[in-house]
Design a protein around this motif. Structure first.
Motif, mmCIF file in Angstrom:
data_model
loop_
_atom_site.group_PDB
_atom_site.id
_atom_site.type_symbol
_atom_site.label_atom_id
_atom_site.label_comp_id
_atom_site.label_asym_id
_atom_site.label_seq_id
_atom_site.Cartn_x
_atom_site.Cartn_y
_atom_site.Cartn_z
ATOM 1 N N ILE A 45 -10.969 -0.759 1.418
ATOM 2 C CA ILE A 45 -10.171 0.433 1.706
ATOM 3 C C ILE A 45 -11.058 1.477 2.352
ATOM 4 C CG2 ILE A 45 -8.764 2.267 0.705
ATOM 5 C CD1 ILE A 45 -8.121 0.287 -1.595
ATOM 6 N N VAL B 146 -1.728 -4.506 -3.848
ATOM 7 C CA VAL B 146 -1.853 -5.378 -2.674
ATOM 8 C C VAL B 146 -2.164 -6.810 -3.105
ATOM 9 C CG1 VAL B 146 -3.285 -5.862 -0.636
ATOM 10 C CG2 VAL B 146 -2.454 -3.539 -1.059
ATOM 11 N N THR C 150 0.838 -1.203 0.000
ATOM 12 C CA THR C 150 0.000 0.000 0.000
ATOM 13 C C THR C 150 0.869 1.247 0.000
ATOM 14 O OG1 THR C 150 -1.750 -1.160 1.182
ATOM 15 C CG2 THR C 150 -1.814 1.244 1.246
ATOM 16 N N VAL D 48 -4.105 0.764 -5.405
ATOM 17 C CA VAL D 48 -3.759 0.097 -4.147
ATOM 18 C C VAL D 48 -4.227 -1.354 -4.184
ATOM 19 C CG1 VAL D 48 -4.288 0.003 -1.667
ATOM 20 C CG2 VAL D 48 -3.679 2.187 -2.733
#
Length: 167
Positions: free
Chosen positions: A145, A128, A59, A124
């Motif tokens: 998120i 990830v 991240t 992100v």
């Protein structure tokens, strides 16, 4: 994973006989019980903290993420940074659930002002998921998120010039 229909039909079409579950052949053909972590030679188990650290580092690699964690976690991290020899937690702002074959990740992030949040979230997630799946072999089923704050740079963040303060 084989799916069995919830409605059971009587075997042979009569009401008095035992009911049999109906299994769809197409779903049986797509069943996958294999995992790179479970082999004939043994099983590999990955700790939650491993996945948590991978997710946190992945991240932070994405441009536009200023920090991870909520206000309290960031305040604790700031205190920890002032202690000589203490190291920053790579898993701050990250919680995970890890099973034998799958993982789920929850992130709390602070974004930099001006960054499109939807695009940042996609980047992100991509980073990830790619990092966890590549490093662990686990299937990442979801990355949630939570954008908890926006970082706005100000003049207060800059170091003070030595001219105004008495030494």
């Amino acid at each position: 994973m084989t799916t069995v229909e919830k409605t059971l039909k009587p075997a042979g079409g009569t009401a008095g006989k035992q009911q049999q579950p109906v299994v769809r052949p197409a779903e049986v053909a797509t069943r996958t019980d294999t995992s790179p972590l479970v082999t004939e030679q043994g099983t590999t188990t990955i700790a939650d903290t491993v996945v948590q650290k991978i997710a946190g580092l992945a991240t932070r690699e994405v441009s536009g993420v200023h920090a991870l964690g909520g206000g309290a976690a960031r305040a604790f991290g700031a205190l920890r940074d002032r202690i000589p020899g203490a190291s920053a937690s790579a898993g701050q702002g990250v919680s995970v659930e890890v099973g034998a074959k799958q993982a789920a990740v929850d992130l709390e992030i602070v974004v930099e002002y001006g960054v499109p949040i939807a695009e940042l979230a996609r980047a992100v997630r991509r980073n990830v998921v790619g990092s966890i799946e590549r490093m662990t072999g686990l299937e990442v089923v979801e990355v949630n998120i939570n954008v908890g704050d926006v970082y706005i740079p100000s003049t207060d963040d800059e170091p003070a010039s030595g001219g105004d303060r008495v030494q």
